[in-house]
Design a protein around this motif. Structure first.
Motif, mmCIF file in Angstrom:
data_model
loop_
_atom_site.group_PDB
_atom_site.id
_atom_site.type_symbol
_atom_site.label_atom_id
_atom_site.label_comp_id
_atom_site.label_asym_id
_atom_site.label_seq_id
_atom_site.Cartn_x
_atom_site.Cartn_y
_atom_site.Cartn_z
ATOM 1 N N LEU A 222 -54.092 -73.053 96.704
ATOM 2 C CA LEU A 222 -54.140 -71.967 95.728
ATOM 3 C C LEU A 222 -54.867 -72.376 94.458
ATOM 4 C CD1 LEU A 222 -50.424 -70.749 96.028
ATOM 5 C CD2 LEU A 222 -52.427 -69.758 97.137
ATOM 6 N N ALA A 223 -54.625 -73.619 94.036
ATOM 7 C CA ALA A 223 -55.095 -74.045 92.718
ATOM 8 C C ALA A 223 -56.575 -74.398 92.681
ATOM 9 C CB ALA A 223 -54.263 -75.239 92.241
ATOM 10 N N GLN A 226 -58.990 -71.636 91.621
ATOM 11 C CA GLN A 226 -58.672 -71.217 90.257
ATOM 12 C C GLN A 226 -59.058 -72.289 89.242
ATOM 13 O OE1 GLN A 226 -54.523 -70.553 90.823
ATOM 14 N NE2 GLN A 226 -54.800 -68.584 91.853
ATOM 15 N N ASN A 331 -48.807 -73.832 88.914
ATOM 16 C CA ASN A 331 -49.686 -72.977 89.719
ATOM 17 C C ASN A 331 -49.804 -71.586 89.105
ATOM 18 O OD1 ASN A 331 -50.193 -74.617 92.381
ATOM 19 N ND2 ASN A 331 -48.024 -74.863 91.931
ATOM 20 N N ALA A 332 -48.664 -71.046 88.656
ATOM 21 C CA ALA A 332 -48.680 -69.726 88.027
ATOM 22 C C ALA A 332 -49.438 -69.756 86.702
ATOM 23 C CB ALA A 332 -47.250 -69.233 87.814
ATOM 24 N N GLU A 335 -53.196 -69.912 87.442
ATOM 25 C CA GLU A 335 -53.688 -68.615 87.895
ATOM 26 C C GLU A 335 -53.853 -67.657 86.722
ATOM 27 O OE1 GLU A 335 -52.547 -65.044 91.063
ATOM 28 O OE2 GLU A 335 -51.060 -66.561 90.523
ATOM 29 N N ALA A 338 -56.845 -68.704 84.622
ATOM 30 C CA ALA A 338 -58.116 -68.466 85.303
ATOM 31 C C ALA A 338 -58.480 -66.985 85.346
ATOM 32 C CB ALA A 338 -58.067 -69.032 86.718
ATOM 33 N N THR A 339 -57.473 -66.112 85.368
ATOM 34 C CA THR A 339 -57.735 -64.683 85.545
ATOM 35 C C THR A 339 -57.662 -63.886 84.245
ATOM 36 O OG1 THR A 339 -55.389 -64.324 86.104
ATOM 37 C CG2 THR A 339 -56.943 -64.684 87.930
#
Length: 573
Positions: A222-223, A226, A331-332, A335, A338-339
């Motif tokens: 996931l990371a 991102q 991780n959150a 994210e 990044a977004t």
């Protein structure tokens, strides 16, 4: 309700976890399980040479798949042999289920042979510190509830080892229960507020000389995209811990490499320089290896440091008062950054690009000339091996050298035991990974580790696994020899027997060749079949060529000295 036996219910439980194979070392108390696994067509069982290897294989399987590793050994001596592997997965938060066979339930309180109960070996007492949870099934009717709890724990966070103890006479007892279904349990950390995310973004954009330091708490699948998106958007240099090596591909222009044990000079120059103004740390544990023994220059100057990790403990803020510590899912956070964070303004972007140019052009620390041959070996291996191939690296000098000389080009391709670092771990873990995916796996190890776990390559031969074992042979316990370099009398004690690992490997069914020069290695790697494995390459090194330079680590003996980081106590950590 379905009428079945405990053993068939247990096999259905394993199928519900979607894991195969089960790594085991048979024994009398596991006979019913071994027979059932041999007859079952949906589950694969692998018989290992040693219980600790079974644990390492389950560990490696879990690391490359994200699924729990399963191992089964007899109670008592079998469980005691496995303890180093259990210690590894406990400290490094790898999901694993240990199944131990127990003596007949009617003999539980008697001095039966190899009885793991309190009457003789008291297995529960010495396994308890290594387990997140442990159960002993005393009646088949208890199995559905206990296995449902185990299923939940294996999918939860934090991960680690679980223990299930089953008396040999209960395996074939009848049981009425519905077969288990897969249950996913996702533990979420409360997200930070949008305002807090904005503040974090402002911190990354508030100064020119800013860096990201990322660690293994970030889930690479996931990371990785991102992280690359955030780094490109903010033009921010990225440093990784050794275990997170490759999270940002190391050929990316913003990758500064590894800081800590096995780190490189560029990452050290950046992270320890007084000029760094802002450092955001995501998912890095402030351990001895990650921080270069709590390097005294790490927190010097006026830099602002924000440390984010899901397993952050309140004691960290006490041990490291210079940090702004946030307990959150990194991780959150990544994210969200990044977004939600807009790109840099052009003026700041131009300044940061100029600073990055200065960093890259700064002369690196000079390496000893004798390491050039070793660097060439790593370069040749890198050119021959697919970027997506998992590489498992053993303890000692090979790990330190691989940290700085191996170039990780993809996330989730570089695997180490970061907290325990038991010698020989990579051999078993690499084999477990090969069972998981049936594509080439590389194991980088040394002759000291081969002496401990080398016989397990016979398992790779038996199952024709695609593994390339690379043994760096220097004839000594290199890390210890380096530390005791000023003690000539110690060097003879550390010398290893002159085992020819090519002959050893061939005797176990693994083809092998010896390397005396980079030209030899290039010729061997040109034969593509060596990468289809199993195959062993023995690289002969003089002791001086194999030694990575020891870092001089300034430490402060007086904690009150301002601006320096003292070694925290065991209680603090």
């Amino acid at each position: 309700m379905t009428t079945t036996s405990l053993i068939h219910y247990f096999l259905a439980f394993l199928e519900s976890l979607d894991v195969t194979p089960i790594f085991l070392v048979p024994g009398a108390t596991l006979d019913p399980l071994v027979q059932a696994l041999a007859e079952d067509q949906s589950l694969k069982a692998v018989c290992c040479s040693h219980e600790v290897s079974a644990g390492y294989m389950a560990d490696g399987y879990s690391r490359v798949t994200g699924k729990p590793g399963i191992m089964a050994v007899m109670g008592g001596p079998g469980a005691s042999h496995a303890m180093t592997a259990l210690l590894t997965v406990k400290t490094e938060q790898i999901p694993l289920l240990l199944v131990t066979g127990d003596v007949d339930s009617k003999l539980a309180d008697l001095h039966a042979f190899q009885n793991p109960g309190p009457a003789l070996l008291n297995q529960s007492a010495w396994l308890e510190p290594l387990m997140l949870k442990s159960w002993r099934i005393q009646d088949p009717a208890e199995a559905p509830k206990i296995l449902a709890q185990a299923q939940t724990c294996l999918k939860a966070w934090p991960a680690g080892p679980l223990h299930l103890q089953i008396p040999v006479d209960l395996w074939e007892k009848p049981l009425e229960a519905d077969l288990p279904a897969l249950k996913l349990t996702i533990t979420e950390t409360p997200p930070l507020s949008p305002e807090r995310i904005r503040q974090l973004g402002d911190k990354l954009k508030s100064s020119v000389k800013c860096a990201l330091w990322v660690g293994s708490s970030l889930k690479a699948s996931l990371a990785a995209p991102q992280l690359e998106s955030l780094a490109n958007s903010l033009q921010i240099p990225v440093i990784t811990s050794l275990r997170a090596k490759g999270l940002l591909p190391e050929n990316h222009p913003l990758s500064m490499g590894v800081f800590g044990f096995g780190g490189n000079s560029r990452a050290e120059q950046l992270l320890l320089s007084e000029e760094l103004e802002t450092l955001v740390v995501l998912g890095v544990r402030p351990s001895e290896r990650n921080t270069l023994s709590w390097h005294a220059d790490l927190l010097t100057g006026k830099r602002s440091i924000l440390w984010v990790d899901q397993t952050t403990q309140p004691q960290w803020a006490k041990a490291f008062p210079q940090l702004e510590v946030i307990s959150a899912n990194p991780n959150a956070i990544l994210e969200a950054l990044a977004t939600q964070i807009p790109p840099l303004p052009e003026s700041l972007r131009a300044q940061r690009l100029a600073w990055l140019k200065f960093i890259k052009e700064r002369p690196a620390k000079l390496q000893p000339p004798e390491r050039e041959t070793l660097a060439t070996y790593f370069k040749l291996l890198r050119q021959a091996i697919e970027p997506t191939a998992p590489v498992f690296v053993d303890a000692g000098l090979v790990k330190r050298n691989a940290g700085s000389l191996w170039q990780a080009l993809q996330p989730d391709t570089f695997y180490i035991s970061s907290e325990v670092g038991a010698m020989g771990w990579a051999i078993g873990a690499g084999i477990g990974a090969a069972f998981a995916q049936q594509k080439p796996v590389v194991v980088l190890t040394g002759d000291g580790s081969m002496r401990m776990q080398g016989t397990e390559i016979s398992t790779a031969a038996l199952h024709r696994l695609p593994i390339l074992f690379v043994v760096f042979k220097n004839g000594t316990l290199g890390s210890v020899a380096q530390r005791l370099a000023e003690s000539p009398s110690s060097q003879s004690l550390l010398q290893l027997p002159p085992i020819q690992w090519t002959v050893f490997a061939k005797s176990l069914g693994v083809p092998a060749q010896q390397v005396n020069s980079p030209a030899d290695l290039a010729n061997i790697l040109a034969e593509k079949q060596v990468l289809k494995g199993p195959f062993l390459i023995e690289i002969l090194l003089p002791i001086s060529d194999s030694q990575a330079p020891e870092r001089a680590v300034p430490r402060l003996e007086r904690p009150e000295h301002p601006g320096y980081l003292s070694r925290p106590s065991e209680q603090d950590l």
